[in-house]
Write a protein that holds these residues in place. Structure first.
Motif, PDB file in Angstrom:
ATOM      1  N   SER A 209       0.833  -1.198   0.000  1.00  0.00           N
ATOM      2  CA  SER A 209       0.000   0.000   0.000  1.00  0.00           C
ATOM      3  C   SER A 209       0.874   1.257   0.000  1.00  0.00           C
ATOM      4  O   SER A 209       2.051   1.229   0.360  1.00  0.00           O
ATOM      5  CB  SER A 209      -0.893   0.016   1.245  1.00  0.00           C
ATOM      6  OG  SER A 209      -0.103   0.214   2.414  1.00  0.00           O
ATOM      7  N   LYS A 210       0.249   2.353  -0.382  1.00  0.00           N
ATOM      8  CA  LYS A 210       0.942   3.644  -0.366  1.00  0.00           C
ATOM      9  C   LYS A 210       1.369   4.001   1.053  1.00  0.00           C
ATOM     10  O   LYS A 210       2.459   4.544   1.272  1.00  0.00           O
ATOM     11  CB  LYS A 210       0.023   4.724  -0.944  1.00  0.00           C
ATOM     12  CG  LYS A 210       0.670   6.082  -1.115  1.00  0.00           C
ATOM     13  CD  LYS A 210      -0.268   7.046  -1.820  1.00  0.00           C
ATOM     14  CE  LYS A 210       0.389   8.409  -2.024  1.00  0.00           C
ATOM     15  NZ  LYS A 210      -0.521   9.349  -2.749  1.00  0.00           N
ATOM     16  N   GLY A 211       0.528   3.674   2.020  1.00  0.00           N
ATOM     17  CA  GLY A 211       0.851   3.963   3.412  1.00  0.00           C
ATOM     18  C   GLY A 211       2.084   3.198   3.876  1.00  0.00           C
ATOM     19  O   GLY A 211       2.952   3.760   4.555  1.00  0.00           O
ATOM     20  N   PHE A 212       2.158   1.934   3.514  1.00  0.00           N
ATOM     21  CA  PHE A 212       3.320   1.135   3.892  1.00  0.00           C
ATOM     22  C   PHE A 212       4.583   1.683   3.249  1.00  0.00           C
ATOM     23  O   PHE A 212       5.617   1.842   3.903  1.00  0.00           O
ATOM     24  CB  PHE A 212       3.118  -0.325   3.469  1.00  0.00           C
ATOM     25  CG  PHE A 212       4.314  -1.204   3.716  1.00  0.00           C
ATOM     26  CD1 PHE A 212       4.523  -1.783   4.955  1.00  0.00           C
ATOM     27  CD2 PHE A 212       5.246  -1.441   2.706  1.00  0.00           C
ATOM     28  CE1 PHE A 212       5.639  -2.579   5.194  1.00  0.00           C
ATOM     29  CE2 PHE A 212       6.361  -2.239   2.926  1.00  0.00           C
ATOM     30  CZ  PHE A 212       6.558  -2.805   4.179  1.00  0.00           C
ATOM     31  N   MET A 213       4.507   1.986   1.954  1.00  0.00           N
ATOM     32  CA  MET A 213       5.687   2.460   1.234  1.00  0.00           C
ATOM     33  C   MET A 213       6.138   3.837   1.736  1.00  0.00           C
ATOM     34  O   MET A 213       7.306   4.177   1.646  1.00  0.00           O
ATOM     35  CB  MET A 213       5.416   2.511  -0.265  1.00  0.00           C
ATOM     36  CG  MET A 213       5.228   1.139  -0.910  1.00  0.00           C
ATOM     37  SD  MET A 213       6.619   0.019  -0.629  1.00  0.00           S
ATOM     38  CE  MET A 213       7.940   0.903  -1.460  1.00  0.00           C
ATOM     39  N   SER A 214       5.211   4.606   2.286  1.00  0.00           N
ATOM     40  CA  SER A 214       5.577   5.901   2.835  1.00  0.00           C
ATOM     41  C   SER A 214       6.543   5.745   4.002  1.00  0.00           C
ATOM     42  O   SER A 214       7.400   6.601   4.240  1.00  0.00           O
ATOM     43  CB  SER A 214       4.328   6.660   3.294  1.00  0.00           C
ATOM     44  OG  SER A 214       4.664   7.926   3.809  1.00  0.00           O
ATOM     45  N   THR A 215       6.436   4.635   4.741  1.00  0.00           N
ATOM     46  CA  THR A 215       7.343   4.385   5.858  1.00  0.00           C
ATOM     47  C   THR A 215       8.676   3.824   5.377  1.00  0.00           C
ATOM     48  O   THR A 215       9.672   3.887   6.098  1.00  0.00           O
ATOM     49  CB  THR A 215       6.731   3.388   6.860  1.00  0.00           C
ATOM     50  OG1 THR A 215       6.597   2.096   6.243  1.00  0.00           O
ATOM     51  CG2 THR A 215       5.369   3.855   7.327  1.00  0.00           C
ATOM     52  N   VAL A 216       8.708   3.263   4.177  1.00  0.00           N
ATOM     53  CA  VAL A 216       9.901   2.590   3.653  1.00  0.00           C
ATOM     54  C   VAL A 216      10.799   3.542   2.869  1.00  0.00           C
ATOM     55  O   VAL A 216      12.030   3.524   3.003  1.00  0.00           O
ATOM     56  CB  VAL A 216       9.490   1.399   2.758  1.00  0.00           C
ATOM     57  CG1 VAL A 216      10.697   0.819   2.035  1.00  0.00           C
ATOM     58  CG2 VAL A 216       8.797   0.328   3.590  1.00  0.00           C
ATOM     59  N   LEU A 217      10.201   4.361   2.017  1.00  0.00           N
ATOM     60  CA  LEU A 217      10.984   5.213   1.121  1.00  0.00           C
ATOM     61  C   LEU A 217      11.627   6.379   1.863  1.00  0.00           C
ATOM     62  O   LEU A 217      11.084   6.892   2.841  1.00  0.00           O
ATOM     63  CB  LEU A 217      10.096   5.741  -0.004  1.00  0.00           C
ATOM     64  CG  LEU A 217       9.523   4.688  -0.952  1.00  0.00           C
ATOM     65  CD1 LEU A 217       8.588   5.337  -1.975  1.00  0.00           C
ATOM     66  CD2 LEU A 217      10.630   3.929  -1.669  1.00  0.00           C
TER      67      LEU A 217
END
Length: 331
Positions: A209-217
């Motif tokens: 999800s976009k939310g998950f990737m926001s924490t990764v990138l």
């Protein structure tokens, strides 16, 4: 040993470069009929002392020792020791991840420790255990504390990697700015960009999800994080279209076919691209690039030797070895 100026240091770097395995010798090892022939060729290199009848079983120790010797030497004579840490910080955060997992799982992962030239195994383990170690930067201690709090709340090991990876990129960007070397900072930003690109591609493939990737990138690169997040929940084709609008289009384009991208080869292209940028060091008389280029060349050499020796043991073909091996410095 007293620190050198770059004017004094860089001629020494040129001499150390002569100890690297030449491209033509690496090619001969790729063509070797068996592991024994590889060993005979290695006897003409700095790795000769680690070659015995069953060298392939313990050669990893020799690789680690040769890398450690180079890091120790360069950290002792660099005008600013933190220049070396700009490269070996990746090992520091690897160690933090490994020892944090060991602490939380009540396991012993000491054999995963990689020497970084600055922080010993005991220092890393103390920081992880107590959350305080006088010699480690405050930013790193804050990362340790955040990781432990996250695990206490979620019991998720995945969060350990996410937090440390994110903080590693932030700390590396901060160090690049502190060292006041435009060439080094450009290298760091390119590394962050490629790391974000690889992670975005994986996220799309795994339907994150976009939310998950926001924490990764990371937001520390030149490609806006929001631009990457905007394609996360779209197709791989949309992602590849976006990549062709970035400054890395020419490098990435050969990996794109029919709207898909080879993510495994993308990591290899990243390493080759960064090695190519270090080639600038060959004509630079002053500044930190030659030192960093040597560290990078040594790590690339070690990766290639590790792949070569494992490949020869299990019968990987010459063609597949060449496909996987990284480009060497100056090749």
């Amino acid at each position: 040993m007293k620190p050198y100026s770059y004017h004094e240091l860089n001629p020494l770097i040129r001499l150390k470069e002569l100890e690297l395995i030449p491209a033509e010798l690496m090619e001969r090892m790729i063509q070797a009929k068996d592991i024994q022939e590889v060993g005979e060729l290695l006897k003409t290199t700095v790795y000769a002392e680690y070659v015995n009848d069953d060298f392939e079983d313990n050669f990893e120790e020799g690789l680690a020792l040769e890398q450690r010797k180079l890091i120790e030497e360069l950290a002792a004579i660099a005008p600013k020791p933190k220049i070396v840490w700009a490269y070996t910080m990746r090992f520091t955060f690897h160690n933090l991840k490994a020892m944090t997992k060991a602490e939380l799982l009540e396991e012993n992962f000491d054999d995963l420790y990689i020497y970084d030239g600055f922080y010993s195994l005991d220092q890393i383990k103390s920081a992880v255990k107590t959350g305080a170690a006088s010699d480690l930067p405050e930013a790193i201690l804050a990362s340790v504390q955040e990781v432990k709090q996250h695990f206490a709340e979620s019991n998720s090991l995945q969060g350990i990697d996410i937090i440390f990876d994110r903080d590693y990129l932030r700390c590396m960007r901060s160090l690049g700015e502190e060292l006041d070397s435009p060439e080094l900072l450009d290298e760091i930003i390119s590394f962050i960009d490629f790391t974000n690109i690889v992670m975005t591609g994986r996220g799309i493939k795994q339907k994150r999800s976009k939310g998950f990737m926001s924490t990764v990138l990371s937001s520390q690169g030149s490609i806006p994080k929001e631009d990457l997040l905007n394609v996360v929940e779209e197709s791989m084709g949309r992602f590849t279209e976006f990549l062709l609008t970035t400054d890395y289009a020419d490098v990435i384009a050969p990996l794109i076919q029919d709207g898909t991208i080879d993510l495994a080869q993308l990591e290899k292209i990243r390493d080759n691209y960064l090695t190519g940028r270090f080639d600038l060091a060959q004509v630079q008389a002053f500044g930190p690039l030659p030192l960093l280029a040597l560290l990078n060349a040594k790590e690339v050499e070690i990766k290639n030797l590790r792949l070569l020796i494992v490949g020869k043991r299990v019968g990987i073909t010459e063609e597949h070895l060449r496909e996987r091996m990284r480009e060497t410095y100056g090749a």
